[in-house]
Write a protein that holds these residues in place. Structure first.
Motif, PDB file in Angstrom:
ATOM      1  N   LYS A  76      28.416  68.508  63.429  1.00  0.00           N
ATOM      2  CA  LYS A  76      29.779  68.675  63.926  1.00  0.00           C
ATOM      3  C   LYS A  76      30.677  69.015  62.753  1.00  0.00           C
ATOM      4  CE  LYS A  76      30.927  63.751  63.600  1.00  0.00           C
ATOM      5  NZ  LYS A  76      32.019  63.482  62.663  1.00  0.00           N
ATOM      6  N   ILE A 111      26.403  73.560  71.299  1.00  0.00           N
ATOM      7  CA  ILE A 111      27.225  74.767  71.403  1.00  0.00           C
ATOM      8  C   ILE A 111      27.081  75.568  70.115  1.00  0.00           C
ATOM      9  CG2 ILE A 111      29.613  75.601  71.637  1.00  0.00           C
ATOM     10  CD1 ILE A 111      30.093  72.755  73.055  1.00  0.00           C
ATOM     11  N   TYR A 164      26.612  78.150  75.195  1.00  0.00           N
ATOM     12  CA  TYR A 164      26.276  76.753  75.491  1.00  0.00           C
ATOM     13  C   TYR A 164      24.762  76.704  75.646  1.00  0.00           C
ATOM     14  CZ  TYR A 164      27.401  72.063  77.099  1.00  0.00           C
ATOM     15  OH  TYR A 164      27.533  70.698  77.189  1.00  0.00           O
ATOM     16  N   GLU A 211      39.279  79.319  67.890  1.00  0.00           N
ATOM     17  CA  GLU A 211      40.005  78.381  68.745  1.00  0.00           C
ATOM     18  C   GLU A 211      41.245  77.807  68.084  1.00  0.00           C
ATOM     19  OE1 GLU A 211      39.489  78.049  71.807  1.00  0.00           O
ATOM     20  OE2 GLU A 211      37.651  79.216  71.854  1.00  0.00           O
ATOM     21  N   VAL A 269      28.444  77.281  67.300  1.00  0.00           N
ATOM     22  CA  VAL A 269      29.779  77.370  66.713  1.00  0.00           C
ATOM     23  C   VAL A 269      29.854  78.515  65.714  1.00  0.00           C
ATOM     24  CG1 VAL A 269      31.493  76.177  65.313  1.00  0.00           C
ATOM     25  CG2 VAL A 269      30.292  74.944  67.086  1.00  0.00           C
ATOM     26  N   MET A 302      33.474  79.834  66.003  1.00  0.00           N
ATOM     27  CA  MET A 302      34.303  79.345  67.100  1.00  0.00           C
ATOM     28  C   MET A 302      35.479  78.496  66.642  1.00  0.00           C
ATOM     29  SD  MET A 302      32.569  77.670  70.381  1.00  0.00           S
ATOM     30  CE  MET A 302      33.638  77.595  71.792  1.00  0.00           C
ATOM     31  N   TYR A 303      35.308  77.756  65.556  1.00  0.00           N
ATOM     32  CA  TYR A 303      36.411  76.935  65.054  1.00  0.00           C
ATOM     33  C   TYR A 303      37.569  77.835  64.613  1.00  0.00           C
ATOM     34  CZ  TYR A 303      33.273  72.837  64.809  1.00  0.00           C
ATOM     35  OH  TYR A 303      32.429  71.804  65.089  1.00  0.00           O
ATOM     36  N   PRO A 320      22.126  69.317  74.934  1.00  0.00           N
ATOM     37  CA  PRO A 320      23.262  70.242  75.047  1.00  0.00           C
ATOM     38  C   PRO A 320      23.971  70.447  73.706  1.00  0.00           C
ATOM     39  CG  PRO A 320      23.867  68.083  75.914  1.00  0.00           C
ATOM     40  CD  PRO A 320      22.440  67.968  75.444  1.00  0.00           C
ATOM     41  N   ALA A 361      29.226  61.166  71.392  1.00  0.00           N
ATOM     42  CA  ALA A 361      28.548  61.083  72.691  1.00  0.00           C
ATOM     43  C   ALA A 361      27.088  60.671  72.493  1.00  0.00           C
ATOM     44  CB  ALA A 361      28.648  62.413  73.433  1.00  0.00           C
ATOM     45  N   ILE A 405      28.210  67.164  70.661  1.00  0.00           N
ATOM     46  CA  ILE A 405      29.494  66.488  70.861  1.00  0.00           C
ATOM     47  C   ILE A 405      29.538  65.176  70.096  1.00  0.00           C
ATOM     48  CG2 ILE A 405      31.058  65.472  72.550  1.00  0.00           C
ATOM     49  CD1 ILE A 405      29.745  67.492  74.539  1.00  0.00           C
ATOM     50  N   GLY A 406      30.473  65.120  69.142  1.00  0.00           N
ATOM     51  CA  GLY A 406      30.623  63.921  68.330  1.00  0.00           C
ATOM     52  C   GLY A 406      31.092  62.746  69.169  1.00  0.00           C
ATOM     53  N   TYR A 437      20.968  74.795  75.914  1.00  0.00           N
ATOM     54  CA  TYR A 437      20.142  73.621  76.204  1.00  0.00           C
ATOM     55  C   TYR A 437      18.854  73.789  75.422  1.00  0.00           C
ATOM     56  CZ  TYR A 437      23.484  72.727  79.909  1.00  0.00           C
ATOM     57  OH  TYR A 437      24.641  72.479  80.596  1.00  0.00           O
TER      58      TYR A 437
END
Lengths: 188, 275
Positions: free
Chosen positions: A102, A162, A22, A176, A164, A172-173, A160, A127, A124-125, A24
């Protein structure tokens, strides 16, 4: 793991980032989406100069909504990255180190990220209002005629995101979800 | 006509700044229920995003969509003072310009020149009994629109075939459609009727159910099966993949079983007004 990263995104910083981190993000980044990518790509193929330096830089796949008076930028969330896949390997070959968007990437993009050492972040889609608060300056630097699709230089503070997909092809996709081919073919 | 333009303008702005209560409720419930820490963190950020959007008049999402407008005109209504279509597009133009919404429409799918005012919208008209005019404005983002599908099943595929199409579509959409998503499904009709049913299903309140018992059961079953896919918020894992599944059905041909799945992100925008 939480990490604080500043641009430029140099080789050592890229190699330290792992899928699942994560992050920043602070510093200067650039926006470009479909129409700007097409122009960048065509200019590069024609051997012409492009209006931004790719080396050690990050492109945010973003077309913001207009800013009201007193605001730096309007809503500013990521768009779907796969539409940029066709153009991305050439940008990576020319020094681009990071992308923020994304959704899934093509095998070609992931291979190029591995070869040229680059990292793919998801924001984040949906947001866009929240993400806009991390953008401290925004300036159109090229392709003004494209409106929301113009290339902008942004100064961001603790944006922020991430990791991926990292430069080692950890995704990560894939971790998960079960194996999910897109459009009938596996384009992860 | 001026009243229609004014209403469409206000509805475009309202839809893009504030989610309707039914969608908001589901999102808040999901944030409470999500067990995966990253998924929960993302849902909490989406809640915060809604607060910032409302308080500071920043669109919830930068993709303020293509304006889809459903017009239900009572057959006793006579509208004076020019073209209804022009009045609606003028409302979209004013809403997107004065509301600081993004202009995302190109004049032609191939030459792709931006119209710079988000017109034209996509307008669906329906003539119904009565003397009222009902307007629904549903701005549709394309991250999720791009992941929607229509499949012409065979009658022999039956309800199991329909379930497979719905699940497969959500899987294919994966992280691209900005999960948690809302799923609108059309079953039956013709090719275009089926797609329209799916779009309409997205404008139905999430706390409502189809009145046909088997369709209601299908809505509940599919919601639970979709959430069991573990795609999760932002596609990064978790039990919240969909906030709701709305299904509409229509009679169809002896040879066909069309199924349309219209995916919408969590920013499922719709505003309805009766004039």
């Amino acid at each position: 793991m939480d990490k604080y990263i500043s641009t430029p995104l140099t080789e050592d910083k890229v190699m330290d980032l792992k899928a699942g981190d994560y992050v920043y993000l602070s510093g200067t980044i650039y926006t470009a989406r479909d129409a700007a990518h097409k122009r960048l790509y065509e200019s590069m193929l024609a051997g012409k100069d492009i209006p931004l330096e790719l080396k050690d830089n990050i492109i945010y796949y973003l077309g913001p909504s207009p800013a009201r008076e007193g605001q730096v930028i309007g809503s500013a969330g990521p768009t779907t990255s796969s539409r940029m896949d066709k153009y991305t390997p050439l940008l990576l070959k020319n020094g681009l180190k990071g992308m923020i968007g994304k959704g899934k990437r093509s095998v070609e993009v992931i291979d190029a990220m591995h070869e040229y050492h680059a990292v793919y972040f998801a924001a984040i889609g949906g947001a866009g209002a929240l993400l806009s608060k991390c953008i401290k300056k925004a300036e159109v630097i090229a392709y003004d005629d494209l409106g929301t699709e113009a290339i902008r230089r942004l100064e961001v503070e603790n944006l922020p995101v991430i990791v991926v997909i990292d430069a080692e092809k950890n995704n990560m996709y894939e971790q998960e979800n079960a194996v999910i081919p897109a459009n009938g073919k596996d384009d992860r | 006509m001026e009243e229609i333009t004014k209403n469409i303008k206000e509805m475009c702005i309202e839809a893009n700044l504030r989610l309707s209560e039914d969608v908001k409720d589901r999102l808040f419930q999901a944030a409470d229920a999500e067990e995966k820490p990253l998924g929960k963190q993302i849902l909490e950020q989406l809640k915060e995003n809604l607060c910032i959007a409302d308080a500071e008049s920043i669109p919830i999402c930068q993709d303020t969509g293509m304006a889809v407008v459903f017009v239900r005109i009572g057959q006793e209504v006579h509208i004076e003072g020019g073209s209804l279509e022009d009045a609606i597009n003028e409302g979209i133009r004013q809403g997107y310009t004065e509301g600081y919404l993004r202009k995302s429409i190109v004049r032609d799918p191939i030459d792709r020149v931006n119209t710079k005012d988000n017109t034209p919208g996509v307008i669906h008209y329906e003539i119904v009994p009565g003397e009222q005019l009902e307007l629904t404005v549903a701005p549709k983002g394309f991250g999720s629109e791009n992941m929607s599908r229509i499949v012409m099943l065979k009658p022999a595929d039956g309800i199991e075939g329909v379930k497979d199409v719905i699940l497969e579509t959500v899987k294919l959409a994966g992280p691209n459609a900005c999960p948690p998503v809302v799923v609108g499904v059309g079953i039956g009709g013709t090719f275009e009727k089926c797609a329209l049913l799916a779009k309409k299903a997205l404008t139905r309140e999430l706390d409502s159910h189809n009145e046909i018992p088997y369709v209601r059961e299908l809505e509940e079953e599919m919601l639970s099966k979709i959430n069991a896919l573990s795609i999760g918020p932002a596609g990064l894992g978790g039990s919240t993949t969909a906030l709701g599944v709305n299904i509409e059905v229509y009679p169809t041909h002896i040879a066909g079983l069309p199924v349309a799945v219209n995916i919408c992100c969590h920013v499922n925008r719709h505003v309805r007004r009766l004039l």
